[in-house]
Write an enzyme that holds these catalytic residues in place. Structure first.
Site, PDB file in Angstrom:
ATOM      1  N   ASP A   1       0.841  -1.186   0.000  1.00  0.00           N
ATOM      2  CA  ASP A   1       0.000   0.000   0.000  1.00  0.00           C
ATOM      3  C   ASP A   1       0.883   1.246   0.000  1.00  0.00           C
ATOM      4  OD1 ASP A   1      -1.689   2.051   0.456  1.00  0.00           O
ATOM      5  OD2 ASP A   1      -2.492   1.296   2.360  1.00  0.00           O
TER       6      ASP A   1
ATOM      7  N   GLU B   1      31.992  10.612  -2.396  1.00  0.00           N
ATOM      8  CA  GLU B   1      32.865  10.622  -1.203  1.00  0.00           C
ATOM      9  C   GLU B   1      32.019  10.978   0.015  1.00  0.00           C
ATOM     10  OE1 GLU B   1      36.853  12.554  -1.730  1.00  0.00           O
ATOM     11  OE2 GLU B   1      35.739  13.589  -3.295  1.00  0.00           O
TER      12      GLU B   1
ATOM     13  N   GLU C   1      30.736  11.568   3.674  1.00  0.00           N
ATOM     14  CA  GLU C   1      31.308  11.819   5.007  1.00  0.00           C
ATOM     15  C   GLU C   1      30.204  11.655   6.048  1.00  0.00           C
ATOM     16  OE1 GLU C   1      34.708  15.086   3.720  1.00  0.00           O
ATOM     17  OE2 GLU C   1      32.714  15.800   4.256  1.00  0.00           O
TER      18      GLU C   1
ATOM     19  N   GLU D   1      38.263  12.445   9.015  1.00  0.00           N
ATOM     20  CA  GLU D   1      38.129  13.753   8.388  1.00  0.00           C
ATOM     21  C   GLU D   1      38.665  14.864   9.291  1.00  0.00           C
ATOM     22  OE1 GLU D   1      37.676  15.607   5.972  1.00  0.00           O
ATOM     23  OE2 GLU D   1      37.384  14.095   4.428  1.00  0.00           O
TER      24      GLU D   1
ATOM     25  N   GLU E   1      35.400   9.625   6.409  1.00  0.00           N
ATOM     26  CA  GLU E   1      35.045   9.509   4.993  1.00  0.00           C
ATOM     27  C   GLU E   1      35.454   8.131   4.517  1.00  0.00           C
ATOM     28  OE1 GLU E   1      36.235  12.708   2.260  1.00  0.00           O
ATOM     29  OE2 GLU E   1      36.977  11.174   0.889  1.00  0.00           O
TER      30      GLU E   1
ATOM     31  N   HIS F   1      30.965  14.875  -1.919  1.00  0.00           N
ATOM     32  CA  HIS F   1      31.496  15.257  -3.230  1.00  0.00           C
ATOM     33  C   HIS F   1      31.159  14.152  -4.212  1.00  0.00           C
ATOM     34  CE1 HIS F   1      34.961  17.536  -1.024  1.00  0.00           C
ATOM     35  NE2 HIS F   1      33.779  18.103  -0.851  1.00  0.00           N
TER      36      HIS F   1
ATOM     37  N   ARG G   1      39.892  24.302  -4.008  1.00  0.00           N
ATOM     38  CA  ARG G   1      38.736  23.554  -3.520  1.00  0.00           C
ATOM     39  C   ARG G   1      37.624  24.442  -2.973  1.00  0.00           C
ATOM     40  NH1 ARG G   1      40.254  17.854  -2.028  1.00  0.00           N
ATOM     41  NH2 ARG G   1      42.212  17.467  -3.127  1.00  0.00           N
TER      42      ARG G   1
ATOM     43  N   GLU H   1      34.350  17.071 -10.412  1.00  0.00           N
ATOM     44  CA  GLU H   1      33.875  16.790  -9.059  1.00  0.00           C
ATOM     45  C   GLU H   1      32.918  17.893  -8.632  1.00  0.00           C
ATOM     46  OE1 GLU H   1      36.602  17.736  -5.856  1.00  0.00           O
ATOM     47  OE2 GLU H   1      35.907  16.036  -4.665  1.00  0.00           O
TER      48      GLU H   1
ATOM     49  N   ARG I   1      31.046  19.552  -5.701  1.00  0.00           N
ATOM     50  CA  ARG I   1      31.397  19.552  -4.274  1.00  0.00           C
ATOM     51  C   ARG I   1      30.245  19.961  -3.353  1.00  0.00           C
ATOM     52  NH1 ARG I   1      36.678  19.265  -3.278  1.00  0.00           N
ATOM     53  NH2 ARG I   1      36.609  20.698  -1.505  1.00  0.00           N
TER      54      ARG I   1
HETATM   55  P1  ADP Z   1      39.358  13.730  -3.681  1.00  0.00           P
HETATM   56  O1  ADP Z   1      40.655  14.078  -4.316  1.00  0.00           O
HETATM   57  O2  ADP Z   1      38.322  14.756  -3.956  1.00  0.00           O
HETATM   58  O3  ADP Z   1      39.461  13.347  -2.227  1.00  0.00           O
HETATM   59  P2  ADP Z   1      39.024  10.939  -4.149  1.00  0.00           P
HETATM   60  O4  ADP Z   1      40.259  10.476  -4.825  1.00  0.00           O
HETATM   61  O5  ADP Z   1      38.859  10.669  -2.697  1.00  0.00           O
HETATM   62  O6  ADP Z   1      38.847  12.455  -4.488  1.00  0.00           O
HETATM   63  O7  ADP Z   1      37.729  10.325  -4.848  1.00  0.00           O
HETATM   64  C1  ADP Z   1      37.781   9.910  -6.088  1.00  0.00           C
HETATM   65  C2  ADP Z   1      36.421   9.349  -6.471  1.00  0.00           C
HETATM   66  O8  ADP Z   1      36.307   9.541  -7.867  1.00  0.00           O
HETATM   67  C3  ADP Z   1      36.326   7.855  -6.205  1.00  0.00           C
HETATM   68  O9  ADP Z   1      35.024   7.495  -5.830  1.00  0.00           O
HETATM   69  C4  ADP Z   1      36.689   7.297  -7.582  1.00  0.00           C
HETATM   70  O10 ADP Z   1      36.222   5.985  -7.817  1.00  0.00           O
HETATM   71  C5  ADP Z   1      36.008   8.295  -8.464  1.00  0.00           C
HETATM   72  N1  ADP Z   1      36.450   8.293  -9.879  1.00  0.00           N
HETATM   73  C6  ADP Z   1      37.652   7.996 -10.405  1.00  0.00           C
HETATM   74  N2  ADP Z   1      37.615   8.056 -11.742  1.00  0.00           N
HETATM   75  C7  ADP Z   1      36.337   8.415 -12.082  1.00  0.00           C
HETATM   76  C8  ADP Z   1      35.654   8.644 -13.307  1.00  0.00           C
HETATM   77  N3  ADP Z   1      36.247   8.544 -14.496  1.00  0.00           N
HETATM   78  N4  ADP Z   1      34.348   8.979 -13.257  1.00  0.00           N
HETATM   79  C9  ADP Z   1      33.709   9.107 -12.078  1.00  0.00           C
HETATM   80  N5  ADP Z   1      34.300   8.905 -10.907  1.00  0.00           N
HETATM   81  C10 ADP Z   1      35.599   8.566 -10.889  1.00  0.00           C
HETATM   82 MG    MG Z   2      36.625  15.420  -2.933  1.00  0.00          MG
HETATM   83 MG    MG Z   3      36.408  14.668   2.512  1.00  0.00          MG
HETATM   84 MG    MG Z   4      38.390  11.702  -0.787  1.00  0.00          MG
END
Ligand code: ADP
Ligand code: MG
Ligand code: MG
Ligand code: MG
Ligand code: MG
Length: 445
Positions: free
Chosen positions: A52, A132, A134, A189, A196, A245, A316, A334, A336
């Protein structure tokens, strides 16, 4: 039954699963469960399970409440944190069908994402997304209620013995790995009690399912340790909040179409148009990616959270960052702003639709901003043409009501119910008298 479903029915039997939890999410992103005995697996695949829908947030009106859950066999996973004495349980993530029409129910967030994925596919793209998330871990009081007392005093990348939570984090990671997650990194973090855990990117639907699962695993594992894990974006004022992020890229036949080796930023024109679409629709996207009153306590200057609508390849403080990529497959952008209180299906749907809109319209990305935008004054922001994100939930909902592309991305039903729920939530907040006001005014006047 399909061959895959038939095989799964056998697996369920072999693995001694006692209960199946059929899961789906409401518009607000809360995971809902319907539990059935494992003996019903075959029936669940053949006919679906009726429920439902009138009691589910924002789903339907009372007079049209019959819904059917259609389990997705690819999402089968045994839940690692259930005690074996009480019987083992597995979950299946479901699509929600409208029994009257036999069609997918338009109010199902998973369907909203599937529509976005279909549009991308028609344009020749698959979205890959990596989040990512947190979260904070808090102690409970003697009544078992969550407090805001952190259970450790670690800081960013601190090592044991300060990081008492690393044990809990390890348990969470084991549980995630048992559920087939590929955990890439985990760390303490910036704030006390904050963590994270990053897992590998995947196609958008898998990632949305993963985020929903991730939140359940983290909460359940903390619970087992008599702790409370929360994805509330800003549980404590004046320290960093929790974000999520989200890394995004488009692939075509296994090739990353965001990558261009000849570009200064290694970004293709497609990537730049996608980015421009995300910036263009950023205010409306915020309503979905930052859907609580509390989300806007995180989106303030000074705590590594974005406030300004701009992109950067170096700093950032911008809304969108272009992370350095060592290999072509890793070229991505990314976003954010999202926080982990969002509905992951709706969040990925609006990010994708905004980017596709940018590609379809051939939008051009502005120049990246390489300075710290937190330090800009209003005049300088104006000179650079940098807008500000909505500063509260009311403004974000207003931005959504002005953005037809994002409204269409959600569909009429979800959009209407979402705006209704969030307008009420914000209204209640505005009418409330907070502790801050009492502290400030009660004795002063
Ligand atoms: P930050 O530098 O912001 O801390 P991270 O290295 O912690 O970033 O996070 C990287 C994220 O991006 C991970 O989840 C990773 O699997 C993802 N990632 C890597 N390559 C790609 C891609 N081509 N497309 C989407 N996500 C990706
Ligand atoms: Mg990040
Ligand atoms: Mg973080
Ligand atoms: Mg990270
Ligand atoms: Mg997959």
């Amino acid at each position: 039954l399909s061959a895959e479903e038939q095989e799964l029915v056998e697996t369920i039997d072999e693995e001694d699963v006692d209960f199946l939890r059929l899961q789906f999410t409401d518009i607000l992103g809360t995971v809902k469960n319907v539990s059935i005995p494992a003996s019903q697996a075959e029936k669940a695949f053949a006919e679906g399970i009726y429920f439902d829908g009138s009691s589910i947030e924002g789903f339907v009106r009372i007079q049209e409440s019959d819904m059917r859950l259609k389990p997705d066999p690819e999402s089968f996973a045994v839940l690692p944190w259930r005690d074996t004495e009480s019987g083992s349980a597995a979950r299946l993530i479901c699509d929600v069908m409208n029994t009257a029409t036999g069609e997918p129910f338009v109010g199902d967030p998973r369907y909203v994402l599937k529509r976005a994925i279909d549009r991308a596919e028609e344009m020749g793209y698959t979205l890959n997304a990596g989040p990512e998330p947190e979260f904070f871990v808090f102690e409970k009081d003697e009544h078992g209620r969550a407090t805001t007392t952190t259970h450790d005093v670690g800081g960013y990348f601190d090592l044991a013995p300060k990081d008492l939570a690393s044990d809990l984090r390890r348990q969470i990671i084991y549980n995630l790995e048992e559920m087939a997650f590929e955990v890439e990194a985990s760390h303490h973090e910036v704030a006390e009690g904050q963590h994270e855990i990053d897992f590998k990117y995947d196609d958008a639907l898998t990632t949305a399912d993963n985020i929903a699962t991730f939140r359940s695993v983290v909460r359940a594992t903390a619970e087992k340790n008599d702790l409370h894990a929360t994805f509330m974006p800003k549980p404590i004022a004046h320290i960093n909040g929790s974000g999520m992020h989200t890394h995004l890229s488009l692939f075509d036949n296994g090739e990353n179409v965001f990558h261009d080796a000849d570009d200064e930023f290694n970004l293709s024109d497609t990537a730049k148009s996608f980015l421009a679409g995300v910036l263009e629709h950023a205010p409306a996207i915020t309503a979905i990616c930052n859907p609580t009153v509390n989300s806007y306590k995180r989106l303030v200057p000074g705590y590594e959270a974005p406030v300004y609508v701009a992109w950067s390849d170096v700093n950032r403080s911008a809304l969108v960052r272009k992370p350095a990529a060592r290999v072509p497959a890793a070229s991505r952008i990314e976003l954010r702003s999202p926080d982990p209180s969002c509905n992951p299906y709706l969040a990925l749907a609006v990010m994708l639709q905004a980017g596709l809109d940018g590609i379809e319209k051939g939008l051009e990305a502005p120049d990246p901003v390489r300075e710290n935008i937190y330090e800009f004054d209003e005049a300088k922001r104006e000179e650079y043409g940098i807008d500000t994100l909505p500063s509260n939930l009311g403004e974000a909902v207003a931005a959504l009501e002005e953005d037809e592309v994002i409204q269409e991305a959600l569909g009429d039903h979800v959009c209407e119910k979402f705006v209704q729920a969030k307008t009420q939530e914000f209204g209640e907040y505005v009418a409330d008298v907070s502790q801050w006001e009492l502290d400030r005014y009660l004795e002063a006047f």
